[in-house]
Design an enzyme around this catalytic site. Structure first.
Site, PDB file in Angstrom:
ATOM      1  N   SER A  50       0.843  -1.199   0.000  1.00 34.70           N
ATOM      2  CA  SER A  50       0.000   0.000   0.000  1.00 34.70           C
ATOM      3  C   SER A  50       0.878   1.249   0.000  1.00 34.70           C
ATOM      4  CB  SER A  50      -0.899   0.013   1.240  1.00 34.70           C
ATOM      5  OG  SER A  50      -1.406   1.321   1.432  1.00 34.70           O
ATOM      6  N   ASP A  58      -5.381   2.630  -2.198  1.00 36.09           N
ATOM      7  CA  ASP A  58      -6.510   2.869  -1.293  1.00 36.09           C
ATOM      8  C   ASP A  58      -7.299   4.091  -1.750  1.00 36.09           C
ATOM      9  OD1 ASP A  58      -6.298   0.878   0.885  1.00 36.09           O
ATOM     10  OD2 ASP A  58      -4.300   1.759   1.110  1.00 36.09           O
ATOM     11  N   HIS A  79      -8.348  -0.965  -3.722  1.00 36.92           N
ATOM     12  CA  HIS A  79      -9.253  -1.096  -2.575  1.00 36.92           C
ATOM     13  C   HIS A  79     -10.149   0.134  -2.568  1.00 36.92           C
ATOM     14  CE1 HIS A  79      -9.452  -1.296   2.161  1.00 36.92           C
ATOM     15  NE2 HIS A  79     -10.620  -1.485   1.594  1.00 36.92           N
ATOM     16  N   GLY A 118      -9.497   3.935   6.474  1.00 36.84           N
ATOM     17  CA  GLY A 118      -9.375   5.396   6.468  1.00 36.84           C
ATOM     18  C   GLY A 118      -7.955   5.914   6.560  1.00 36.84           C
ATOM     19  N   GLY A 130      -0.896   3.339   8.919  1.00 34.56           N
ATOM     20  CA  GLY A 130      -0.124   3.473  10.148  1.00 34.56           C
ATOM     21  C   GLY A 130      -0.867   3.159  11.434  1.00 34.56           C
ATOM     22  N   ASP A 181      -5.532  -6.589   5.561  1.00 32.50           N
ATOM     23  CA  ASP A 181      -5.109  -5.210   5.292  1.00 32.50           C
ATOM     24  C   ASP A 181      -5.178  -4.351   6.548  1.00 32.50           C
ATOM     25  OD1 ASP A 181      -4.561  -2.765   4.155  1.00 32.50           O
ATOM     26  OD2 ASP A 181      -6.445  -2.604   3.050  1.00 32.50           O
ATOM     27  N   GLY A 182      -4.004  -3.844   6.955  1.00 33.97           N
ATOM     28  CA  GLY A 182      -3.954  -2.872   8.044  1.00 33.97           C
ATOM     29  C   GLY A 182      -3.019  -3.273   9.173  1.00 33.97           C
ATOM     30  N   GLY A 183      -1.994  -2.471   9.373  1.00 31.79           N
ATOM     31  CA  GLY A 183      -1.093  -2.685  10.503  1.00 31.79           C
ATOM     32  C   GLY A 183      -0.228  -3.933  10.411  1.00 31.79           C
ATOM     33  N   SER A 214       2.777   1.193   5.748  1.00 28.70           N
ATOM     34  CA  SER A 214       3.855   1.952   6.385  1.00 28.70           C
ATOM     35  C   SER A 214       5.029   1.083   6.813  1.00 28.70           C
ATOM     36  CB  SER A 214       3.313   2.753   7.565  1.00 28.70           C
ATOM     37  OG  SER A 214       2.359   2.015   8.268  1.00 28.70           O
TER      38      SER A 214
HETATM   39  C1  DX5 Z   1      -6.505   1.601   5.461  1.00 29.85           C
HETATM   40  C2  DX5 Z   1      -5.983   1.031   4.175  1.00 29.85           C
HETATM   41  C3  DX5 Z   1      -4.751   0.175   4.271  1.00 29.85           C
HETATM   42  C4  DX5 Z   1      -3.556   0.884   4.795  1.00 29.85           C
HETATM   43  C5  DX5 Z   1      -2.437  -0.069   5.038  1.00 29.85           C
HETATM   44  O1  DX5 Z   1      -7.722   2.214   5.198  1.00 29.85           O
HETATM   45  O2  DX5 Z   1      -6.978   0.232   3.567  1.00 29.85           O
HETATM   46  O3  DX5 Z   1      -4.449  -0.362   3.000  1.00 29.85           O
HETATM   47  O4  DX5 Z   1      -3.093   1.848   3.927  1.00 29.85           O
HETATM   48  O5  DX5 Z   1      -1.405   0.659   5.598  1.00 29.85           O
HETATM   49  P1  DX5 Z   1      -0.688   0.223   6.948  1.00 29.85           P
HETATM   50  O6  DX5 Z   1       0.066  -1.042   6.612  1.00 29.85           O
HETATM   51  O7  DX5 Z   1       0.198   1.372   7.252  1.00 29.85           O
HETATM   52  O8  DX5 Z   1      -1.750  -0.018   7.958  1.00 29.85           O
HETATM   53 ZN    ZN Z   2      -6.344  -0.924   1.780  1.00 28.66          ZN
END
Ligand code: DX5
Ligand code: ZN
Length: 213
Positions: A7, A31, A62, A138, A141, A171-173, A194
């Site tokens: 991402s 995103d 996404h 949204g 990080g 997806d996420g963190g 991130s």
């Molecule tokens: C959040 C996004 C994710 C996000 C992932 O709304 O859908 O794709 O950018 O980024 P990290 O890995 O930093 O959570």
């Molecule tokens: Zn995403």
């Protein structure tokens, strides 16, 4: 082998995209946010078009938007492997999933942390990918929500039981600490933002998700 989708939400300048071109992974995760489904606005069509030109890997888009139709129409000429819409928006309209497929693009369905994964079971036949959000959609990080692991396990059980080909993406963190937990729970693909783009060495960060298990 686990698929990795990077991402570029937290860093999406041309230089970062070009640097990522030199690194081995599977997809660029884009995103798209409309300021309605989520508060933020990001990745206008013009920027996605530019990234599509520069990127040397297919896009994994996404859609965090209300007007799904508009984006299907305007993105379908790009090099997109997966076009993922939100379960909470599509309102059971299977035609939207079919429309994506008719454009020759694999379709995905994304579920927010609050959504009961069992609600998606009757749709699994119609989708190529299910995206489990492990943060609130949204922002990049944010911290990974461990409750998503149980969702992945339940979903994997259902997919196996019915012998489906649907793949599970998370997806996420995502970072090297929770990547193994996701894989052990049944994830087939990890979206990482991130953790990779803020690191010193992109390839080392990506490989730590794949091989540090
Ligand atoms: C959040 C996004 C994710 C996000 C992932 O709304 O859908 O794709 O950018 O980024 P990290 O890995 O930093 O959570
Ligand atoms: Zn995403």
């Amino acid at each position: 082998m686990i698929k990795i989708s990077v991402s570029v939400l937290s860093k999406n300048d041309d230089e970062t995209i070009r640097k990522l071109n030199e690194v081995e992974f599977d997809y660029f995760h884009i995103d798209v946010m409309d300021g309605k489904f989520v508060k933020e606005i990001n990745f206008p069509l013009s920027r996605i078009e530019q990234i599509n030109k520069i990127a040397n890997k297919p896009l994994d888009v996404h859609l965090m938007v209300d007007d799904i139709d508009f984006y299907i129409d305007n993105l379908s000429s790009f090099n997109i492997e997966y076009l993922t819409i939100h379960y909470e928006v599509f309102n059971g309209n299977i035609e939207l999933l079919k429309k994506i497929k008719k454009k020759g693009i694999k379709c995905g369905l994304s579920v927010k942390p609050i959504t009961d994964i069992k609600e998606t079971f009757n749709l699994l036949d119609n989708i190529d990918l299910i995206l489990i959000m492990s943060v609130e959609p949204g922002y990049g990080g944010q911290e990974f929500m461990p409750s998503s692991l149980e969702k992945i396990r339940i979903l994997k059980g259902e997919i196996k039981r019915r012998n489906l080909k649907t793949i599970i993406s998370v997806d996420g963190g995502i970072n090297k600490e929770n990547a193994k937990l996701c894989l052990d729970s049944g994830a087939d693909m990890l979206v990482t933002g991130s953790y990779v783009v803020m690191s010193e060495n992109y390839q080392v960060a990506i490989d730590s998700l794949k091989f540090n298990n």
